[in-house]
Design a protein around this motif. Structure first.
Motif, mmCIF file in Angstrom:
data_model
loop_
_atom_site.group_PDB
_atom_site.id
_atom_site.type_symbol
_atom_site.label_atom_id
_atom_site.label_comp_id
_atom_site.label_asym_id
_atom_site.label_seq_id
_atom_site.Cartn_x
_atom_site.Cartn_y
_atom_site.Cartn_z
ATOM 1 N N ALA A 1 16.948 12.791 -43.845
ATOM 2 C CA ALA A 1 16.421 12.938 -43.691
ATOM 3 C C ALA A 1 14.902 13.999 -43.595
ATOM 4 O O ALA A 1 13.840 14.575 -42.741
ATOM 5 N N TYR A 2 16.132 15.575 -43.504
ATOM 6 C CA TYR A 2 15.529 16.602 -43.017
ATOM 7 C C TYR A 2 14.430 17.140 -44.583
ATOM 8 O O TYR A 2 13.088 17.398 -44.717
ATOM 9 N N ALA A 3 14.966 16.864 -45.660
ATOM 10 C CA ALA A 3 14.118 15.981 -46.925
ATOM 11 C C ALA A 3 12.952 15.565 -46.440
ATOM 12 O O ALA A 3 12.106 16.614 -47.681
ATOM 13 N N ALA A 4 12.896 14.845 -45.896
ATOM 14 C CA ALA A 4 11.653 13.955 -46.109
ATOM 15 C C ALA A 4 10.949 14.398 -44.780
ATOM 16 O O ALA A 4 9.761 13.941 -45.078
ATOM 17 N N LEU A 5 11.194 14.858 -44.231
ATOM 18 C CA LEU A 5 10.210 15.800 -43.179
ATOM 19 C C LEU A 5 9.594 16.682 -43.563
ATOM 20 O O LEU A 5 9.618 17.839 -43.949
ATOM 21 N N PRO A 6 8.239 15.936 -43.612
ATOM 22 C CA PRO A 6 7.154 17.536 -43.782
ATOM 23 C C PRO A 6 7.223 18.290 -43.389
ATOM 24 O O PRO A 6 7.645 18.793 -42.640
ATOM 25 N N ASP A 7 6.440 19.671 -44.206
ATOM 26 C CA ASP A 7 6.697 21.226 -43.999
ATOM 27 C C ASP A 7 5.889 20.758 -42.395
ATOM 28 O O ASP A 7 4.246 20.450 -42.181
ATOM 29 N N GLY A 8 5.762 21.409 -41.611
ATOM 30 C CA GLY A 8 5.590 22.197 -40.579
ATOM 31 C C GLY A 8 5.073 21.161 -39.393
ATOM 32 O O GLY A 8 5.491 21.621 -38.228
ATOM 33 N N VAL A 9 6.179 20.128 -39.943
ATOM 34 C CA VAL A 9 6.600 20.029 -38.926
ATOM 35 C C VAL A 9 7.598 19.595 -38.288
ATOM 36 O O VAL A 9 9.471 19.986 -38.187
ATOM 37 N N GLU A 10 8.061 19.848 -36.420
ATOM 38 C CA GLU A 10 8.934 20.168 -35.649
ATOM 39 C C GLU A 10 9.212 19.181 -34.553
ATOM 40 O O GLU A 10 8.280 18.454 -33.983
ATOM 41 N N ALA B 1 15.465 12.859 -33.478
ATOM 42 C CA ALA B 1 14.523 12.182 -33.810
ATOM 43 C C ALA B 1 14.481 12.794 -35.939
ATOM 44 O O ALA B 1 12.990 11.891 -35.632
ATOM 45 N N VAL B 2 14.267 13.401 -35.988
ATOM 46 C CA VAL B 2 14.058 13.817 -37.525
ATOM 47 C C VAL B 2 15.076 12.380 -37.916
ATOM 48 O O VAL B 2 13.936 11.700 -39.017
ATOM 49 N N VAL B 3 16.557 12.153 -37.716
ATOM 50 C CA VAL B 3 16.499 10.587 -38.332
ATOM 51 C C VAL B 3 16.088 9.565 -38.430
ATOM 52 O O VAL B 3 15.718 8.692 -39.031
ATOM 53 N N ARG B 4 15.461 8.910 -36.721
ATOM 54 C CA ARG B 4 14.653 8.478 -36.602
ATOM 55 C C ARG B 4 13.077 7.904 -37.480
ATOM 56 O O ARG B 4 12.874 7.695 -37.837
ATOM 57 N N ALA B 5 12.918 9.283 -37.403
ATOM 58 C CA ALA B 5 11.505 8.986 -38.558
ATOM 59 C C ALA B 5 11.503 9.267 -39.474
ATOM 60 O O ALA B 5 10.781 8.278 -40.448
ATOM 61 N N ALA B 6 12.381 8.754 -40.504
ATOM 62 C CA ALA B 6 13.283 8.321 -41.370
ATOM 63 C C ALA B 6 13.419 7.390 -41.576
ATOM 64 O O ALA B 6 13.379 6.729 -42.846
ATOM 65 N N GLY B 7 13.470 6.238 -40.209
ATOM 66 C CA GLY B 7 13.979 4.754 -40.210
ATOM 67 C C GLY B 7 14.989 4.203 -39.810
ATOM 68 O O GLY B 7 15.376 3.004 -40.467
ATOM 69 N N ILE B 8 15.804 5.858 -39.919
ATOM 70 C CA ILE B 8 17.226 5.434 -39.698
ATOM 71 C C ILE B 8 17.733 4.635 -38.003
ATOM 72 O O ILE B 8 17.380 6.298 -36.965
ATOM 73 N N PRO B 9 18.658 3.874 -37.792
ATOM 74 C CA PRO B 9 18.990 3.614 -36.181
ATOM 75 C C PRO B 9 20.334 4.764 -35.243
ATOM 76 O O PRO B 9 20.987 5.200 -36.698
ATOM 77 N N VAL B 10 19.980 4.866 -34.715
ATOM 78 C CA VAL B 10 21.225 5.922 -33.634
ATOM 79 C C VAL B 10 21.339 5.014 -32.597
ATOM 80 O O VAL B 10 20.869 4.444 -32.103
ATOM 81 N N THR B 11 23.029 5.759 -33.169
ATOM 82 C CA THR B 11 23.342 4.775 -31.919
ATOM 83 C C THR B 11 24.557 5.230 -30.841
ATOM 84 O O THR B 11 24.127 7.122 -31.275
ATOM 85 N N CYS B 12 23.848 5.398 -29.725
ATOM 86 C CA CYS B 12 24.350 5.535 -28.882
ATOM 87 C C CYS B 12 26.441 5.912 -28.312
ATOM 88 O O CYS B 12 26.764 4.881 -27.998
ATOM 89 N N VAL B 13 26.860 6.753 -27.901
ATOM 90 C CA VAL B 13 27.541 6.379 -26.922
ATOM 91 C C VAL B 13 28.077 7.396 -26.140
ATOM 92 O O VAL B 13 27.272 8.624 -25.698
ATOM 93 N N ASP B 14 28.765 7.548 -24.690
ATOM 94 C CA ASP B 14 28.809 8.325 -22.945
ATOM 95 C C ASP B 14 29.177 9.550 -24.005
ATOM 96 O O ASP B 14 29.692 10.834 -24.537
ATOM 97 N N GLY B 15 28.324 10.311 -22.831
ATOM 98 C CA GLY B 15 28.676 11.844 -22.668
ATOM 99 C C GLY B 15 29.006 11.954 -22.077
ATOM 100 O O GLY B 15 29.811 11.303 -21.588
ATOM 101 N N ASP B 16 28.360 13.499 -21.203
ATOM 102 C CA ASP B 16 29.156 13.915 -20.072
ATOM 103 C C ASP B 16 28.817 14.708 -19.325
ATOM 104 O O ASP B 16 27.728 15.475 -19.371
#
Length: 220
Positions: free
Chosen positions: A169-178, A184-199
Motif C-alpha cells: 500500500a505504501y509502495a502504491a501511494l503516489p509521491d507527495g501524497v500525505e 487511510a493508506v491501505v484503504r486507498a489501495a482498496g484494502i478493507p479495515v476491521t475495527c476493534v474496541d479502543g480505549d
C-alpha cells in the motif's frame, strides 16, 4: 504470527510547547516514547522499531531499552513510517504502527489488534464511538448540517496490518501524497479495515492540557 511494532516518534512537539521532541517529554518521570514502547511489548509485539528525529538519536537511545531499534525519520509521517518498515526485521509478518503521543494505551488494545490480525483481517484499527453532537459548518462558521453519530468512530493506535499488505500500500501511494494515518493508506489501495474496541485511556497528547490529564491518570 510474529509482530513488529513501529513507533512514530519524530514529531517536534511544538503544539505541546516543549523544548524537545514530543516523544521525549516526560510523563511521571518517563518519556512518552518509553510508555508507548512498553505498551507494545506488554501487549504481545515481538520487536519494536522507533522512528526518531535524526538529531535526537542519542537522546532516544538513552531513554529506551537496548533491544529497541532506532531509525531516522523523514520530513513527513509517511516518510517516517516507510523508514520504519524498511528497518523492521525480516521475521515479522504483521506490523503495528503506534503513536508515541498515546502513552497510556492499555496493552489490551494491542492484544485485540493482534487477535484480529491472527483471525485473518488484513488491516485493523482500534476505535471509539463519537459521543458529542457533530455538525458541518460553512466558511462563515455557521452550522449547515448535523452528522448522524451512530456510524461514526474515533480512530486510535496502534493500527495493525499484514506486513506485505502495508508495504504494498505504501509502495502504491503516489509521491507527495500525505494521508492522516496508515489505515487511510491501505484503504486507498482498496484494502478493507476491521475495527476493534479502543480505549479512552489511549487519548493522544497534543497540547499541554492533554499532558496534564495523562499525569492525573498516572497518579490515580
Amino acid at each position: 504470527m510474529s509482530a513488529v511494532g513501529i513507533v512514530a516518534a519524530a514529531g517536534s512537539g511544538l503544539r505541546l510547547g516543549a523544548d524537545r521532541p514530543k516523544a521525549l517529554v516526560p510523563l511521571a518521570g518517563r518519556p512518552l516514547v518509553a510508555w508507548a514502547v512498553e505498551t507494545l511489548l506488554t501487549g504481545g509485539v515481538d520487536e519494536v522499531v522507533v522512528v526518531v528525529p535524526p538529531a535526537e538519536r542519542a537522546a532516544f537511545a538513552a531513554a529506551l531499552p537496548g533491544a529497541v531499534a532506532l531509525v531516522d525519520g523523514g520530513d513527513t509521517r509517511t516518510a517516517s513510517v516507510r523508514a520504519g518498515l524498511a528497518a523492521a526485521g525480516p521475521g515479522a509478518d504483521t506490523v503495528l504502527v503506534h503513536d508515541a503521543a498515546r502513552p497510556l494505551t492499555p496493552p489490551d488494545v494491542v492484544t485485540r489488534v493482534l487477535a484480529a490480525l491472527a483471525a485473518g483481517a488484513p488491516a485493523v484499527v482500534p476505535v471509539l464511538p463519537v459521543v458529542d453532537t457533530t455538525v458541518v459548518v460553512d466558511e462563515a462558521g455557521t452550522v449547515t448540517d448535523a452528522v448522524p453519530r451512530a456510524p461514526l468512530r474515533r480512530v486510535q493506535t496502534p493500527q495493525g496490518f499484514d506486513r506485505a499488505t502495508l508495504v504494498a500500500a505504501y509502495a502504491a501511494l503516489p509521491d507527495g501524497v500525505e494521508l492522516t494515518d496508515d489505515a487511510a493508506v491501505v484503504r486507498a489501495a482498496g484494502i478493507p479495515v476491521t475495527c476493534v474496541d479502543g480505549d479512552e485511556r489511549a487519548a493522544k497528547v497534543t497540547i499541554p492540557h492533554d499532558l496534564h490529564l495523562a499525569g492525573l491518570q498516572v497518579r490515580r
